[in-house]
Design a protein around this motif. Structure first.
Motif, PDB file in Angstrom:
ATOM      1  N   GLY A  91       9.154  -3.494   0.310  1.00  0.00           N
ATOM      2  CA  GLY A  91       8.086  -3.837   1.247  1.00  0.00           C
ATOM      3  C   GLY A  91       8.608  -4.505   2.503  1.00  0.00           C
ATOM      4  O   GLY A  91       7.839  -5.081   3.269  1.00  0.00           O
ATOM      5  N   ALA A  94       7.098  -3.963   6.054  1.00  0.00           N
ATOM      6  CA  ALA A  94       5.814  -4.643   6.282  1.00  0.00           C
ATOM      7  C   ALA A  94       6.069  -6.097   6.680  1.00  0.00           C
ATOM      8  O   ALA A  94       5.432  -6.621   7.604  1.00  0.00           O
ATOM      9  CB  ALA A  94       4.948  -4.584   5.026  1.00  0.00           C
ATOM     10  N   THR A  97       7.236  -6.276  10.234  1.00  0.00           N
ATOM     11  CA  THR A  97       6.151  -6.175  11.211  1.00  0.00           C
ATOM     12  C   THR A  97       5.566  -7.553  11.524  1.00  0.00           C
ATOM     13  O   THR A  97       5.306  -7.884  12.684  1.00  0.00           O
ATOM     14  CB  THR A  97       5.041  -5.238  10.683  1.00  0.00           C
ATOM     15  OG1 THR A  97       5.613  -3.959  10.370  1.00  0.00           O
ATOM     16  CG2 THR A  97       3.946  -5.051  11.709  1.00  0.00           C
ATOM     17  N   MET A 126       6.994   2.940   9.800  1.00  0.00           N
ATOM     18  CA  MET A 126       6.566   2.631   8.444  1.00  0.00           C
ATOM     19  C   MET A 126       6.113   3.891   7.696  1.00  0.00           C
ATOM     20  O   MET A 126       6.402   4.056   6.507  1.00  0.00           O
ATOM     21  CB  MET A 126       5.431   1.598   8.466  1.00  0.00           C
ATOM     22  CG  MET A 126       5.876   0.213   8.915  1.00  0.00           C
ATOM     23  SD  MET A 126       4.534  -1.010   8.941  1.00  0.00           S
ATOM     24  CE  MET A 126       4.271  -1.261   7.178  1.00  0.00           C
ATOM     25  N   TYR A 131       5.143   4.331   3.777  1.00  0.00           N
ATOM     26  CA  TYR A 131       3.962   3.464   3.717  1.00  0.00           C
ATOM     27  C   TYR A 131       2.718   4.261   4.094  1.00  0.00           C
ATOM     28  O   TYR A 131       2.793   5.153   4.965  1.00  0.00           O
ATOM     29  CB  TYR A 131       4.105   2.288   4.684  1.00  0.00           C
ATOM     30  CG  TYR A 131       5.171   1.282   4.328  1.00  0.00           C
ATOM     31  CD1 TYR A 131       4.854   0.108   3.653  1.00  0.00           C
ATOM     32  CD2 TYR A 131       6.503   1.506   4.674  1.00  0.00           C
ATOM     33  CE1 TYR A 131       5.826  -0.825   3.337  1.00  0.00           C
ATOM     34  CE2 TYR A 131       7.490   0.578   4.362  1.00  0.00           C
ATOM     35  CZ  TYR A 131       7.146  -0.583   3.693  1.00  0.00           C
ATOM     36  OH  TYR A 131       8.114  -1.492   3.380  1.00  0.00           O
ATOM     37  N   SER A 136      -0.203   0.621   7.333  1.00  0.00           N
ATOM     38  CA  SER A 136       0.740   0.319   8.423  1.00  0.00           C
ATOM     39  C   SER A 136      -0.005  -0.132   9.668  1.00  0.00           C
ATOM     40  O   SER A 136       0.391  -1.101  10.332  1.00  0.00           O
ATOM     41  CB  SER A 136       1.584   1.561   8.751  1.00  0.00           C
ATOM     42  OG  SER A 136       2.227   2.057   7.607  1.00  0.00           O
ATOM     43  N   ILE A 139      -1.603  -3.794   9.005  1.00  0.00           N
ATOM     44  CA  ILE A 139      -0.683  -4.932   9.072  1.00  0.00           C
ATOM     45  C   ILE A 139      -0.194  -5.141  10.502  1.00  0.00           C
ATOM     46  O   ILE A 139       0.017  -6.273  10.949  1.00  0.00           O
ATOM     47  CB  ILE A 139       0.508  -4.758   8.094  1.00  0.00           C
ATOM     48  CG1 ILE A 139       1.408  -5.994   8.101  1.00  0.00           C
ATOM     49  CG2 ILE A 139       1.318  -3.522   8.412  1.00  0.00           C
ATOM     50  CD1 ILE A 139       0.726  -7.281   7.791  1.00  0.00           C
ATOM     51  N   ILE A 189       0.818  -9.341   1.877  1.00  0.00           N
ATOM     52  CA  ILE A 189       1.724  -8.201   1.697  1.00  0.00           C
ATOM     53  C   ILE A 189       2.434  -8.299   0.344  1.00  0.00           C
ATOM     54  O   ILE A 189       2.590  -7.298  -0.374  1.00  0.00           O
ATOM     55  CB  ILE A 189       2.765  -8.139   2.839  1.00  0.00           C
ATOM     56  CG1 ILE A 189       2.072  -7.859   4.168  1.00  0.00           C
ATOM     57  CG2 ILE A 189       3.812  -7.061   2.567  1.00  0.00           C
ATOM     58  CD1 ILE A 189       2.966  -8.062   5.380  1.00  0.00           C
ATOM     59  N   ASN A 193       2.294  -5.581  -2.390  1.00  0.00           N
ATOM     60  CA  ASN A 193       3.585  -5.005  -2.761  1.00  0.00           C
ATOM     61  C   ASN A 193       3.752  -5.007  -4.288  1.00  0.00           C
ATOM     62  O   ASN A 193       4.270  -4.052  -4.881  1.00  0.00           O
ATOM     63  CB  ASN A 193       4.705  -5.803  -2.098  1.00  0.00           C
ATOM     64  CG  ASN A 193       6.058  -5.164  -2.238  1.00  0.00           C
ATOM     65  OD1 ASN A 193       6.171  -3.962  -2.473  1.00  0.00           O
ATOM     66  ND2 ASN A 193       7.104  -5.950  -2.117  1.00  0.00           N
TER      67      ASN A 193
END
Length: 425
Positions: A91, A94, A97, A126, A131, A136, A139, A189, A193
């Motif tokens: 993950g 993420a 980001t 992503m 993802y 995507s 987030i 996340i 995840n």
């Protein structure tokens, strides 16, 4: 007559007319219907006075710094550095980001600009890694709301000019809330995840990690200079914006990505974005003039006091009200309209103006995530090519976390005021 004007305001909004035009049309309608010719003559002066403030000079300067950063390759180096740090964990992209958005927040200060820019960069990356596209986009949008919280912040600049609160204190007060918001999104996340087992990237070699670190050092000069300079009393927030432009300009050429031929486009984009915000400030100031004439701030103050004299209850009511307002009004417009209404109440309830400024700005920033009129939702939905409905569903866990963090900051004043108080001691 006031009811007619309020009805027109709602109708104009529902028709999809830009909020700046809605404010102007509603205000002028009120003045014409009320035959207030004496007020009509002073309306241009009121509109101009909304811009006649030295602190607002920071707005175009920080916008210019953001454009220079983007054109100079600073953005992608910050993202690359964040990816090297944590991209190899499950993950990881993420988390990258969120971290990259926090880095950029210390330079851009505009959630919409950051959401648009990061959507172009992170969503395709992503999706390539495996993802879901709607996750995507969600987030990327959610983590962009730290931009108006971590300094520099357009909303803090405007709030400071409206209220006389120290912009430097507001900037410093936004650091811990911005970090807490980022940590909150990382927790969301992590939970998702655990449920969905997101993919992970390959670990970068030590050589690549060191090279990326060296490349990002010049980019980190901008937030370091801004924060250190304001904390040390070396320059004001407005002066820090000018210095950020100079540093971004130099770094763009150091990276050999900023070309002289691209400068005109950068300046044009800055002028257009500044004009949009300036016109919004002008029309919102005129609308505020109408509100003041109708003595709405006094009516709101009396209504609030009749409900409760407890400051904790007052803050809860303000949060609920602002979260609703944020769903239909642009953050800057809402700030200019509502701050004059609420400021008289702060002394009554003994609330620190800086703490209140952070609360109101976070509230209105969360509005970017909330349907039906959350501008961030429309921007990211368009750029990431995700259906609006799917994006709304995907953003809900992050929206819930943002509201939880807001409530924590509302009732834990020390978390907001710790750095400003430390500066004074």
């Amino acid at each position: 007559m006031l009811l007619i004007v309020i009805a027109l305001f709602i109708v104009f909004l529902l028709l999809g007319i830009p909020i700046s035009l809605v404010l102007a049309m509603t205000s002028l309608t009120y003045l014409f219907l009320g035959d207030l010719t004496s007020l009509m003559s002073s309306a241009p002066q009121k509109m101009f006075s909304g811009l006649d403030n030295f602190g607002l000079l920071a707005v175009p300067l920080f916008m210019l710094a953001g454009e220079l950063m983007n054109g100079g390759g600073i953005t992608k180096r910050l993202v690359a550095f964040a990816k090297v740090l944590i991209g190899h964990y499950r993950g990881g992209l993420a988390y990258v980001t969120v971290i990259a958005n926090m880095f950029l927040a210390s330079i851009l200060g505009s959630a919409n600009a950051q959401a648009a820019m990061m959507s172009k960069v992170m969503v395709p990356e992503m999706e390539k890694e495996g993802y879901p596209r709607d996750f995507s986009a969600a987030i990327t949008l959610a983590s962009s709301i730290v931009a108006p919280i971590i300094p520099p912040s357009m909303l803090f600049i405007i709030y400071g000019t409206l209220t006389g609160a120290s912009i430097a204190d507001l900037f410093m007060a936004g650091i811990i809330p911005g970090i807490l918001m980022g940590i909150g999104f990382v927790i969301v996340i992590g939970y998702m995840n655990y449920k969905h087992q997101f993919p992970k990237s390959e670990r970068a070699s030590l050589r690549d990690a060191f090279r990326t670190f060296l490349q990002v050092i010049p980019a980190m000069l901008i937030p370091f200079t801004i924060i250190y300079g304001i904390l040390g009393g070396i320059f004001t927030p407005t002066e820090s914006a000018a210095i950020a432009c100079v540093i971004a300009f130099i770094i763009g050429f150091v990276y050999r990505e900023l070309k002289l031929s691209s400068i005109p486009e950068i300046l044009v984009n800055t002028v257009i974005n500044t004009a949009i915000i300036s016109y919004l400030i002008v029309t919102a100031n005129l609308f505020g003039f109408v509100i003041a004439y109708e003595q709405i701030p006094q009516l709101v103050a009396e209504s609030m006091l009749s409900l409760s004299e407890n400051p904790l209850v007052f803050l809860l009511l303000v949060n609920l009200f602002l979260l609703l307002v944020g769903t239909v009004l642009d953050g800057i417009a809402a700030l200019i309209i509502l701050v004059p209404v609420m400021m008289p109440l702060l002394a009554t309830y003994q609330i620190d103006p800086v703490h209140f400024g952070v609360i109101i700005c976070i509230n209105l920033t969360i509005g970017l995530l909330t349907p039906p009129v959350g501008t961030g939702l429309f921007i990211v939905s368009s750029i990431a090519k995700v259906k609006f409905e799917r994006l709304v569903v995907a953003i809900m866990p992050f929206l819930a976390m943002a509201i939880v963090i807001l409530l924590i900051l509302t009732y834990w004043e020390d978390a907001v005021m710790w750095i400003p108080n430390l500066m004074k001691n």
